[in-house]
Design an enzyme around this catalytic site. Structure first.
Site, PDB file in Angstrom:
ATOM      1  N   GLY A 125       0.946  -1.103   0.032  1.00 15.86           N
ATOM      2  CA  GLY A 125      -0.071  -0.040   0.051  1.00 15.86           C
ATOM      3  C   GLY A 125       0.894   1.304  -0.119  1.00 15.86           C
ATOM      4  CD  GLU A 179       9.705  -1.268   5.302  1.00 15.34           C
ATOM      5  OE1 GLU A 179       8.603  -1.147   4.834  1.00 15.34           O
ATOM      6  OE2 GLU A 179       9.885  -1.944   6.534  1.00 15.34           O
ATOM      7  CB  THR A 228       3.169  -8.437   4.498  1.00 14.29           C
ATOM      8  OG1 THR A 228       3.670  -7.843   5.773  1.00 14.29           O
ATOM      9  CG2 THR A 228       2.988  -9.917   4.883  1.00 14.29           C
ATOM     10  CB  CYS A 229       2.649  -8.760  -0.481  1.00 14.88           C
ATOM     11  SG  CYS A 229       2.488  -9.449  -2.174  1.00 14.88           S
ATOM     12  CB  CYS A 243       1.475 -12.790  -1.682  1.00 10.33           C
ATOM     13  SG  CYS A 243       0.682 -11.485  -1.092  1.00 10.33           S
ATOM     14  CE  LYS A 291       0.274 -17.473  -0.615  1.00 10.73           C
ATOM     15  NZ  LYS A 291      -0.989 -16.799  -0.492  1.00 10.73           N
ATOM     16  N   GLY A 302       9.901   4.680  11.353  1.00 13.50           N
ATOM     17  CA  GLY A 302       9.401   6.212  11.655  1.00 13.50           C
ATOM     18  C   GLY A 302       8.331   6.234  12.586  1.00 13.50           C
ATOM     19  CE1 TYR A 348      -3.697 -15.801   2.866  1.00 18.24           C
ATOM     20  CE2 TYR A 348      -5.015 -14.991   4.357  1.00 18.24           C
ATOM     21  CZ  TYR A 348      -4.013 -14.849   3.671  1.00 18.24           C
ATOM     22  OH  TYR A 348      -3.219 -13.605   3.766  1.00 18.24           O
ATOM     23  CB  ILE A 349      -1.879 -17.820   6.894  1.00 17.25           C
ATOM     24  CG1 ILE A 349      -1.871 -16.533   6.083  1.00 17.25           C
ATOM     25  CG2 ILE A 349      -0.286 -18.306   7.179  1.00 17.25           C
ATOM     26  CD1 ILE A 349      -1.512 -15.536   6.719  1.00 17.25           C
ATOM     27  CD  GLU A 354      -2.656 -19.651   0.957  1.00 16.90           C
ATOM     28  OE1 GLU A 354      -3.407 -19.151   0.212  1.00 16.90           O
ATOM     29  OE2 GLU A 354      -1.617 -18.756   1.845  1.00 16.90           O
ATOM     30  CG  ASP A 403      -2.557  -6.280   5.936  1.00 13.40           C
ATOM     31  OD1 ASP A 403      -3.379  -5.962   4.905  1.00 13.40           O
ATOM     32  OD2 ASP A 403      -2.014  -7.193   6.027  1.00 13.40           O
ATOM     33  CB  THR A 428      -1.538  -7.879  -2.010  1.00 17.70           C
ATOM     34  OG1 THR A 428      -0.448  -8.223  -0.878  1.00 17.70           O
ATOM     35  CG2 THR A 428      -0.581  -6.972  -2.900  1.00 17.70           C
ATOM     36  CG  HIS A 433     -15.740 -29.528 -24.423  1.00 15.93           C
ATOM     37  ND1 HIS A 433     -16.097 -30.193 -23.218  1.00 15.93           N
ATOM     38  CD2 HIS A 433     -15.219 -30.566 -25.361  1.00 15.93           C
ATOM     39  CE1 HIS A 433     -15.826 -31.368 -23.323  1.00 15.93           C
ATOM     40  NE2 HIS A 433     -15.528 -31.948 -24.415  1.00 15.93           N
ATOM     41  CD  GLU A 465     -16.485 -28.183 -20.617  1.00 15.96           C
ATOM     42  OE1 GLU A 465     -17.220 -27.668 -21.595  1.00 15.96           O
ATOM     43  OE2 GLU A 465     -15.679 -28.664 -20.653  1.00 15.96           O
TER      44      GLU A 465
HETATM   45  P1  FAD Z   1       2.727  -4.474   4.850  1.00 11.68           P
HETATM   46  O1  FAD Z   1       2.889  -5.033   3.263  1.00 11.68           O
HETATM   47  O2  FAD Z   1       2.736  -5.416   5.779  1.00 11.68           O
HETATM   48  O3  FAD Z   1       3.822  -3.290   4.640  1.00 11.68           O
HETATM   49  C1  FAD Z   1       4.011  -2.574   5.806  1.00 11.68           C
HETATM   50  C2  FAD Z   1       5.391  -2.024   5.879  1.00 11.68           C
HETATM   51  O4  FAD Z   1       5.464  -1.321   6.808  1.00 11.68           O
HETATM   52  C3  FAD Z   1       6.529  -3.339   6.411  1.00 11.68           C
HETATM   53  O5  FAD Z   1       7.349  -3.369   5.262  1.00 11.68           O
HETATM   54  C4  FAD Z   1       6.984  -2.992   7.553  1.00 11.68           C
HETATM   55  O6  FAD Z   1       8.171  -3.494   7.844  1.00 11.68           O
HETATM   56  C5  FAD Z   1       6.713  -1.381   7.723  1.00 11.68           C
HETATM   57  N1  FAD Z   1       6.777  -0.823   8.791  1.00 11.68           N
HETATM   58  C6  FAD Z   1       5.808  -1.296   9.915  1.00 11.68           C
HETATM   59  N2  FAD Z   1       6.084  -0.264  10.985  1.00 11.68           N
HETATM   60  C7  FAD Z   1       6.972   0.635  10.447  1.00 11.68           C
HETATM   61  C8  FAD Z   1       7.359   1.745  11.236  1.00 11.68           C
HETATM   62  N3  FAD Z   1       7.084   2.208  12.185  1.00 11.68           N
HETATM   63  N4  FAD Z   1       8.420   2.609  10.223  1.00 11.68           N
HETATM   64  C9  FAD Z   1       8.743   2.275   8.990  1.00 11.68           C
HETATM   65  N5  FAD Z   1       8.071   1.022   8.556  1.00 11.68           N
HETATM   66  C10 FAD Z   1       7.234   0.178   9.059  1.00 11.68           C
HETATM   67  N6  FAD Z   1      -2.544 -10.894   0.326  1.00 11.68           N
HETATM   68  C11 FAD Z   1      -3.055 -11.569  -0.957  1.00 11.68           C
HETATM   69  O7  FAD Z   1      -3.717 -10.640  -1.597  1.00 11.68           O
HETATM   70  N7  FAD Z   1      -2.932 -12.555  -1.467  1.00 11.68           N
HETATM   71  C12 FAD Z   1      -2.166 -13.769  -1.019  1.00 11.68           C
HETATM   72  O8  FAD Z   1      -1.771 -14.764  -1.507  1.00 11.68           O
HETATM   73  C13 FAD Z   1      -1.461 -13.321   0.355  1.00 11.68           C
HETATM   74  N8  FAD Z   1      -0.936 -14.077   1.059  1.00 11.68           N
HETATM   75  C14 FAD Z   1      -0.225 -14.092   2.382  1.00 11.68           C
HETATM   76  C15 FAD Z   1       0.658 -14.874   2.962  1.00 11.68           C
HETATM   77  C16 FAD Z   1       1.172 -14.645   4.199  1.00 11.68           C
HETATM   78  C17 FAD Z   1       1.796 -15.529   4.941  1.00 11.68           C
HETATM   79  C18 FAD Z   1       0.768 -13.321   4.803  1.00 11.68           C
HETATM   80  C19 FAD Z   1       1.354 -13.184   5.913  1.00 11.68           C
HETATM   81  C20 FAD Z   1       0.044 -12.410   3.943  1.00 11.68           C
HETATM   82  C21 FAD Z   1      -0.544 -12.707   2.881  1.00 11.68           C
HETATM   83  N9  FAD Z   1      -1.104 -11.802   2.095  1.00 11.68           N
HETATM   84  C22 FAD Z   1      -1.880 -12.231   0.961  1.00 11.68           C
HETATM   85  C23 FAD Z   1      -1.562 -10.558   2.870  1.00 11.68           C
HETATM   86  C24 FAD Z   1      -0.838  -9.408   2.132  1.00 11.68           C
HETATM   87  O9  FAD Z   1       0.602  -9.744   2.213  1.00 11.68           O
HETATM   88  C25 FAD Z   1      -0.977  -7.917   2.816  1.00 11.68           C
HETATM   89  O10 FAD Z   1      -2.423  -7.776   2.897  1.00 11.68           O
HETATM   90  C26 FAD Z   1      -0.487  -7.227   2.342  1.00 11.68           C
HETATM   91  O11 FAD Z   1       0.882  -7.156   2.366  1.00 11.68           O
HETATM   92  C27 FAD Z   1      -0.862  -5.537   3.071  1.00 11.68           C
HETATM   93  O12 FAD Z   1      -0.140  -4.578   2.454  1.00 11.68           O
HETATM   94  P2  FAD Z   1       0.289  -3.284   3.488  1.00 11.68           P
HETATM   95  O13 FAD Z   1       0.785  -2.127   2.494  1.00 11.68           O
HETATM   96  O14 FAD Z   1      -0.969  -3.051   4.270  1.00 11.68           O
HETATM   97  O15 FAD Z   1       1.172  -3.772   4.565  1.00 11.68           O
END
Ligand code: FAD
Length: 455
Positions: A16, A35, A42-43, A48, A51, A115, A177-178, A181, A302, A310, A435, A440
């Site tokens: 995001g 960051e 996470t993704c 994602c 995994k 931050g 789901y985690i 999977e 999230d 994601t 087909h 289908e």
């Molecule tokens: P994130 O991607 O979690 O990013 C947040 C970032 O902020 C991180 O890098 C973190 O280090 C950073 N951060 C935190 N606090 C601070 C701070 N104070 N200062 C600076 N940086 C900071 N979604 C799907 O759509 N399909 C899938 O198949 C799927 N599989 C998944 C499998 C697993 C095992 C997991 C755990 C999640 C999965 N997801 C999946 C969910 C998906 O990863 C999240 O919904 C998505 O990454 C959320 O994005 P975000 O930007 O909100 O947060």
């Protein structure tokens, strides 16, 4: 001189945060992002992507076994976990590099540290303060563990992606789901797997028929599912761990994994001091424009616990950038969001479950089919497909499509477009079948399932 150092300061470079920052910068906004871990979030780093690479690895055993009936040599070659992990890590490093490069080329200033908010226009990063007109919190979530003695022995999905070696057995606590999977991944790689769930079925929130069918498929693959069972203690012993359940029964395993949900990363961010409202679970409360209750402070992804996916975090981030920097007010719709579960076999789902539809609509028609896919007529594998349509009995609009079976996520992504266009059952019916395919069947469903209320 500008009033603020930046127009937008994003905390967290995950799905995001990166999407919002790049889109904002493309409209000429001066953007910084910090960051604390690795760019990609996470993704890319621990969700994602890694995994799915492990899911691919776990599918080869079936493929080798099934190939035999198709005339191929029947032996299953040896598997080497460290090779898989090393190759997966290389790919994650590559993607991490691409994400960093994308921020650079977009003109976004990257600050590689955690931050913290100081006030509604100031973020502190590594002891230095930066001011911004708008602040975006996109800090994501982190695994949350049940509060039971010995839980520190359990790994989470984070560590599961970096194990030094494969355990001979694993007990996974949780049925989301985690959990499902990783159970499929480990089982596919030959590990003995037990899933422990509090309730009756896996995958709360999914369509009941699919939940029951998947549990059966997992059992057929040798995964044990301990339903209505709560862990109360984890103890380390010789060669592994023992989980004691609420009835005092002991379950031994080489490894214990907790897949018991995730909590938003809102601790130590300075949110309480600033008066940013959060819910009981620590998720930041936002309105449909991703605005918090503090003027100029926004949150997406999230950390807001709206729909933890994601593509949702990305869409929320881009919508915010459009609104703030392109004079294009944009909100996103949470309807008909297709999701997949990359279990073996996988699930694809979009729209309402049967239970949700029955709660909202006076009359609901259900169409359902279950069969053994053509591929397994030769392989002999006892794996079934389940496909289901949920239809508004009055308007005949298709409200939900659910599938368990090979390629389900790929198939359901296409169906999501039809649902967003308001497709009716008649639209499905007049679509000529492709087909021979499994997909289908979605346009060949004729017989309604008898209404349980009329039986
Ligand atoms: P994130 O991607 O979690 O990013 C947040 C970032 O902020 C991180 O890098 C973190 O280090 C950073 N951060 C935190 N606090 C601070 C701070 N104070 N200062 C600076 N940086 C900071 N979604 C799907 O759509 N399909 C899938 O198949 C799927 N599989 C998944 C499998 C697993 C095992 C997991 C755990 C999640 C999965 N997801 C999946 C969910 C998906 O990863 C999240 O919904 C998505 O990454 C959320 O994005 P975000 O930007 O909100 O947060």
């Amino acid at each position: 001189m500008a009033e603020f150092d930046f127009d937008l300061f994003t905390i967290g470079a995950g799905s995001g945060g990166v999407a919002a920052s790049r889109r904002a910068a493309s409209y000429g906004a001066r953007v910084a992002i910090c960051e604390g871990s690795r760019v990609g979030g996470t993704c890319v780093i621990r969700g994602c992507v890694p995994k799915k690479l492990l899911v691919y690895a776990s599918q080869f055993r079936d493929a080798f076994q099934d190939a035999c009936a198709y005339g191929w040599d029947s032996h299953v070659p040896a598997f080497d976990w460290p090779t898989l992990i090393a190759n997966k890590d290389k790919e994650i490093d590559r993607l991490n590099g691409i994400y960093i490069k994308m921020l650079e080329t977009s003109g976004v200033t990257l600050l590689p540290h955690f931050g913290r908010l100081i006030d509604k226009h100031t973020v502190e990063v590594a002891g230095k303060r930066y001011t911004a007109k708008n602040i975006l919190i996109a800090t994501g979530g982190w695994p949350s563990l049940p509060e039971i003695p010995g839980i520190e022995h359990a790994i989470t999905s984070n560590e599961a992606l970096h194990l030094g070696h494969l355990p001979h057995s694993i007990l996974i606590i949780g049925g989301g789901y985690i959990a499902v999977e990783f159970a499929s991944i480990f089982r596919g790689l030959g590990v003995e797997v037990t899933i422990m769930i509090r309730g009756e079925d896996l995958l709360n929130g999914f369509d009941d028929d699919i939940r029951v069918a998947l549990a059966q498929e997992l059992r057929n693959r040798g995964i044990e599912i301990l339903a209505r069972t709560k862990p109360v203690k984890v103890v380390e012993g010789a060669g592994g761990f023992t989980v004691t359940d609420h009835l005092g029964r002991e379950h031994s395993a080489g490894l214990v994994m907790a897949a018991t949900g995730r909590r938003p990363n809102t601790r130590d961010l300075g949110l309480e001091e600033l008066g940013v409202e959060m819910d009981k679970g620590g998720a930041i409360r936002v309105d449909e424009w991703s605005r918090t209750n503090v003027d100029g402070v926004y949150a997406i992804g999230d950390v807001t616990d709206r729909m933890a996916l994601t593509p949702i975090a990305i869409a929320e981030g881009r919508a915010l950038a459009e609104t703030l920097f392109n004079d294009n007010p944009m909100r996103i719709s949470y309807d008909n969001v297709a999701t997949g579960v990359f279990s073996l076999p996988p699930l694809g789902t979009v729209g309402l479950t049967e239970a949700e539809a029955r709660a909202r609509y006076a009359k609901v028609d259900i169409y359902r089919t279950g069969f053994r896919p053509m591929k397994h007529t030769l392989s002999g594998r006892e794996e079934r497909v389940l496909m289901k349509l949920v239809v508004d009995g009055e308007s005949q609009r298709v409200l939900g499509c659910h599938m368990m079976g090979m390629d389900a996520p790929e198939i359901v992504q296409g169906l999501a477009i039809a649902l967003n266009c308001g497709a009716t059952k008649a639209d499905f019916d007049r679509t000529i079948a492709l087909h021979p395919s499994t997909a289908e069947e979605f346009v060949l469903l004729r017989e309604k399932v008898a209404d349980p209320q009329k039986l």
